[in-house]
Design an enzyme around this catalytic site. Structure first.
Site, short mmCIF file in Angstrom:
data_model
loop_
_atom_site.label_atom_id
_atom_site.label_comp_id
_atom_site.label_asym_id
_atom_site.label_seq_id
_atom_site.Cartn_x
_atom_site.Cartn_y
_atom_site.Cartn_z
N HIS A 27 41.28 37.06 20.55
CA HIS A 27 42.46 37.90 20.34
C HIS A 27 42.27 38.87 19.18
CE1 HIS A 27 43.78 34.21 22.37
NE2 HIS A 27 44.75 34.91 22.89
N HIS A 263 45.76 42.60 22.77
CA HIS A 263 46.16 41.28 22.28
C HIS A 263 45.12 40.19 22.51
CE1 HIS A 263 48.47 37.57 21.72
NE2 HIS A 263 48.09 37.21 22.93
N GLU A 412 65.82 19.42 15.31
CA GLU A 412 64.80 18.39 15.46
C GLU A 412 63.39 18.96 15.45
OE1 GLU A 412 67.30 18.87 17.64
OE2 GLU A 412 68.68 17.25 17.14
N HIS A 474 71.73 10.61 26.29
CA HIS A 474 71.35 10.01 25.02
C HIS A 474 70.53 8.73 25.18
CE1 HIS A 474 73.99 13.00 23.45
NE2 HIS A 474 73.88 12.58 22.22
#
Lengths: 661, 661
Positions: A27, A263, A412, A474
């Site tokens: 890249h 890229h 999280e 959950h």
């Protein structure tokens, strides 16, 4: 801008173009565009010593856009970092080289973090800056700023689009991490084309909203402008800084610059030549760098050798003047400290009364904090439920960086990356925490912990349908399998206090493997047969009467109790079975073939695995003749006792399953 | 604010408090705080017909803060949605009730999406708004706005902190989704305390940066103020709107309001009484709602019956005036359309030349798009690599909502949630795409697809160390196991064109299960033995000479070729083995015991599984006597052929492994 500086920037570009071309893979876009800011930072602003890459007070640099690895490798080479020879650059992306496709921590000296998954480096940088602020608050004394360094992170549009960086930067702003400096390589190009197709937001305004100082460098090739911005960034003592550096992807290559095609593929042989011509490079030879360029890099590196030398003097004075702090510093940096817990009797013995393993873990955390002063951690806004709060240790905040309880907010994924970053920084033993079902969110960064050999601890509570009323969103089902399947990650599901202690002991004493603890919401009895043998991952927790049992029951966590109860009933009915507790499949797999055979003799083919989750992965132990008492679908919303009953986790069902074999 | 409106708002609060108290479990905080905005929206602004909850042109409402489910259940009950009786409310969180802890799509009529994992609802709402804009662009004619509805989503601080919502809202702003209206229940409280500890960002400014209209309701109990904001939101034809509604968590309960403790536990019997007193509620009896309140809800519902009736008239006129569009509409809504592909010969036959399965998938996508006009999808900025671009179908953008190629930006997690949202909306068959290793990011939302029974298709390319030079951060190892372990998710790893067609056929023809395709970067040969039998998940792709083979080789994807080559060598060496291709373990598991026995007879215990990934999960088929040729750690950076060789994926190694048994 002096000519030598320009040449030094272009040296990076030439090496990048040559390395990618030689590998015929890679890249070039990001490195060509951001070479100038990287050079200016590393040569003129960043505190780093190529002769001692692990100097504790170095500035940290993370290349969040890890695909641009040749930028980092070129810098390491030009600054004279050991091992990063020109041959290694020429060996880019080849088997056994120090220059893999993406930077790998632990593999290449000078690489502070493994990057590639976009945005992750941004969040790890936030973690590093948090670690710095905490250690500074603990250790620095007037006139002795022994912990005093910046964390720099460089990334592009992709890093800004990923949610993980949004999470982390929002927290960084809240925490006022003024020594975090983000370089945003803004080239307005992504793989699918212009950023206009998916990303027209005002990034600067977003960062202002987070509470960052924001600066703009209009010309990403103007070293003077970059330098001014970096000085302003360092000068802000209240806020982190984000510098938007406007660049052109693939800069220097006339046929490619400003295009998506720059890229992720080599420029092409002819374009490498035209790049060199365009930059006025003296020779076309691959990997050619003029001596005066090396000399310039060397000169800039030498300043840093002096910087470290004076830090060493200061640190020696500090140790003399503050002997207690010296001792504390050594404790913080003692990787073997936790091992002594193996012989601490109080660590291993728990009340006989039934208790949820999450509660037991909470008790253990509060023991460990006394033992390890560098133990620090927190939760994604669930501490009251995950029982991860350390009493009397304060809350880490902008007002109190010395606090040991971290508050990540409901974030999280970035929590795990921040945990990685704090561990990468060094000096700290970190845990993070959320509900087990949300290990799904954590997974991409748990993988980076595993890949980087970082022993970060993941405290996952509410480990099964024992969640009860919160229902299927959950209730973990496949999460144990997901984490067991990952290389170099040890997931424990302890059955009681002793096994929970074993899990924690392993988590903080091993040096190369992240550990997860899957803990119950509901109470579990302390089992008479549990012991430190849990550290072997699987062991006989309740023996059969005969040496060779009629059948083997294997289980983890809350189902071990069920297995033992079934064992009693089966014995009454004339079957003599063995119960094997498997708190950690990963560790059991690491035992010798002899040990495994002694626990699960191949001659015994009647085998039943019991687990309140998917049985995926148990087949290795259950074999073609065995059976499972497990979950085949998602859970439901009801009180936990009803769920265990409805889903077949009953003594009767286990007994019948064994008898059916 | 009229008295009856106030009473109607308080009816929600009373039902919430009673339901949570009766269950002795649940989350009263959010519903008590947001009852007023929810009432005003549902009663005065939202187009929804309780007597026909699936009316195609209804406004959509998602409760992103799914823990506040009693808010939604109370609304459904009070508005007279079928089945949601007062008994169901009294049965909140109990086995078999329609009122589980978190709202579950497909389980409770009127629930538009399963929510609970915070932020997910926000991203699904963006997907719904995208679906609406696309279908409107396809179908609407002057004076016939047959697709013309809003998507409302309500969530709190947690939803705003999660990265998934940042990703989705940045995209929503770019796309100018003016019919998306976000209600932000801003109460400044999270589980661990004040939002000040982790979330001091300026949310309004952040949304301005995304390109949203932002509005503030200072008093979240002022129905008039809420109404004005909703009108302003609907009036903006260029931008999505975010309304900050300032509320108090647990409003109405004097002992709890404004406190973290109001969030996730029952108020307590005495506090429920004091809430009723405080709100001036006429009786203390649990679940008591005065008749005039029901009458008020009924009156507000009846307006909507009329609205749908007039839409039906318009739609009938539309069908008469535009018969081709009527036919197209029916095609868009024909769930069985894809099944016809099973007999389309051209769909199943592929060139004999070697080809990467990602390329074959690209060819198939471009076949399907002709067959299914409602087929739409895209990638997280990787379309050129994942080969997911549909030729000549345009790019979906603010300027062209009719485009069928979606550009998600570098946002994998929200991409999956948006895909779910688009599918939930109805009328579309959606696929999303990224590299297989980034299925880690996608996992939490793939789980929601599975839980909701949404047949969203996940195109995952670069499925193994075949990635080559990009190295371990980009090389999946445990991802197949992760997705195989998840209930109700079928992950295919096809070995060639025919198996890729089978995977796609299953993906678009099944109605209840999301499907993942794990596709190769590198070329694979078309295998003579491959067939539609792949739809059984596992089948004999290359038979042994004898009926009962000496051993069974099992493999998926790129390793099937290797197994067949090893079979040839083994035959020369006197071992007659069978090769079983296992493109989809999940489907194989669903076959009858007889079928499975016919493919893998138990009598044959010499079994070797070959897969360029972890062998976790293969034990069920390999048994206690078998062996594995698999990956035990992470990959490396080098050309792919070298990696396969170095990691033991060679004919010789497979042959030796079989012989060692």
């Amino acid at each position: 801008m002096s000519n030598i500086d320009t040449m030094s920037v272009n040296a990076i570009r030439v090496l990048v173009a040559d390395a990618v071309q030689k590998a015929n893979s890679g890249h070039p876009g990001l490195p060509l565009g951001s070479a100038a800011m990287a050079y200016e930072l590393w040569a003129k602003h960043m505190k780093h010593n190529p002769t001692n890459p692990t100097w504790a007070d170095r500035d940290r640099f993370i290349l969040s856009g890890g695909h641009g690895s040749t930028l980092l490798y070129s810098l390491l080479h030009l600054f004279g970092y050991e091992n990063l020879s020109i041959e290694e650059l020429a060996n880019f992306r080849q088997w056994g080289s120090l220059t893999p496709g993406h930077p790998e921590y632990g593999h290449t000296v000078g690489v502070e973090a493994t990057t590639g998954p976009l945005g992750a480096g941004m969040a790890m940088a936030v973690g590093m800056a948090m670690a710095e602020s905490h250690l500074a608050a603990i250790f620095n004394k007037e006139d002795f700023p022994i912990v005093d360094h910046y964390t720099y992170v460089l990334g592009g549009d992709g890093c800004m689009m990923e949610g993980i960086s949004s999470e982390a930067f929002s927290l960084a702003g809240t925490l006022g991490l003024s020594k975090l400096i983000v370089l945003y390589d803004s080239n307005k190009i992504t793989i699918e084309g212009s950023t206009d197709i998916a990303f027209t937001e005002n990034v600067q305004k977003r960062f202002e909203a987070y509470g960052f100082q924001t600066l703009v460098v209009e010309d990403g090739n103007n070293l003077e402008e970059i330098s001014v911005a970096l000085e302003a960034a360092k000068a802000d003592k209240e806020r982190p800084t984000m510098i938007i550096v406007k660049t052109q992807i693939g800069y220097g290559c006339p046929a490619k610059q400003g295009k998506s095609s720059a890229h992720g593929e080599p420029l092409g042989v002819e374009n490498v030549v035209s790049l060199k011509d365009n930059l006025g490079w003296p020779k076309h030879d691959p990997f050619y760098v003029p001596e005066e360029v090396y000399a310039n890099y060397k000169k800039n590196a030498e300043k840093n050798v002096i910087l470290e030398a004076s830090w060493n003097v200061m640190f020696a004075d500090y140790c003399t003047k503050f002997p207690k702090m010296k001792a504390l510093w050594e404790k913080y940096h003692d990787e073997n400290a936790a091992e002594k817990l193996i012989d601490e009797e109080a660590f291993w013995i728990y009340d006989e009364k039934a208790e949820a393993t999450r509660n037991l873990s909470g008790i253990i955390i509060n023991k460990i904090k006394e033992f390890l002063p560098n133990f620090i951690g927190g939760s994604a806004d669930l501490a009251p439920s995950t029982k991860t709060y350390m009493k009397d240790e304060g809350d880490y905040s902008k007002e109190n960086y010395a606090g040991r309880n971290l508050h990540f907010g409901v974030r999280e994924l970035s929590m795990a990356a921040i945990g990685n970053g704090m561990m990468l920084h060094g000096g700290l033993q970190v845990y993070v925490s959320t509900f087990f079902v949300f290990s799904d969110y954590v997974k991409p960064m748990a993988r980076l912990s595993a890949l980087m050999n970082i022993p970060l601890t993941y405290v996952f509570t509410h480990d099964s349908i024992g969640v009860g009323e919160d229902g299927p969103t959950h209730e973990p089902i496949e999460q144990l399998a997901m984490l067991r399947a990952m290389p170099n990650f040890s997931i424990f599901r302890p059955a009681d206090g002793t096994e929970t202690a074993a899990a924690w002991y392993y988590a903080i004493s091993n040096k190369k493997t992240p550990t997860g603890l899957a803990l119950s919401r509901q109470n579990l009895p302390q089992l008479p047969g549990s012991s430190k043998e849990a550290l072997k991952g699987g062991y006989i927790i309740s023996a059969s009467k005969k040496e060779q049992p009629d059948a083997i029951l294997m289980a983890s966590g809350s189902e071990v109790e069920l297995a033992i109860k079934a064992q009693e009933v089966l014995l009454q009915e004339g079957m003599d079975v063995r119960v094997v507790s498997v708190p950690c499949m990963d560790l059991f797999e690491q035992q010798s073939a002899e040990y495994k055979e002694s626990i699960m003799p191949k001659a015994v083919t009647k085998r039943v695995a019991i687990e309140a989750g998917t049985d995926f992965g148990w087949g290795r132990y259950v074999g073609l003749q065995g059976a499972y008492v497990s979950m085949n679908g998602f859970g439901a919303s009801a009180p936990e006792k009803i769920l265990f009953d409805k889903f077949g986790f009953t003594v009767n069902n286990v007994v019948e399953t064994v008898k059916s074999l």
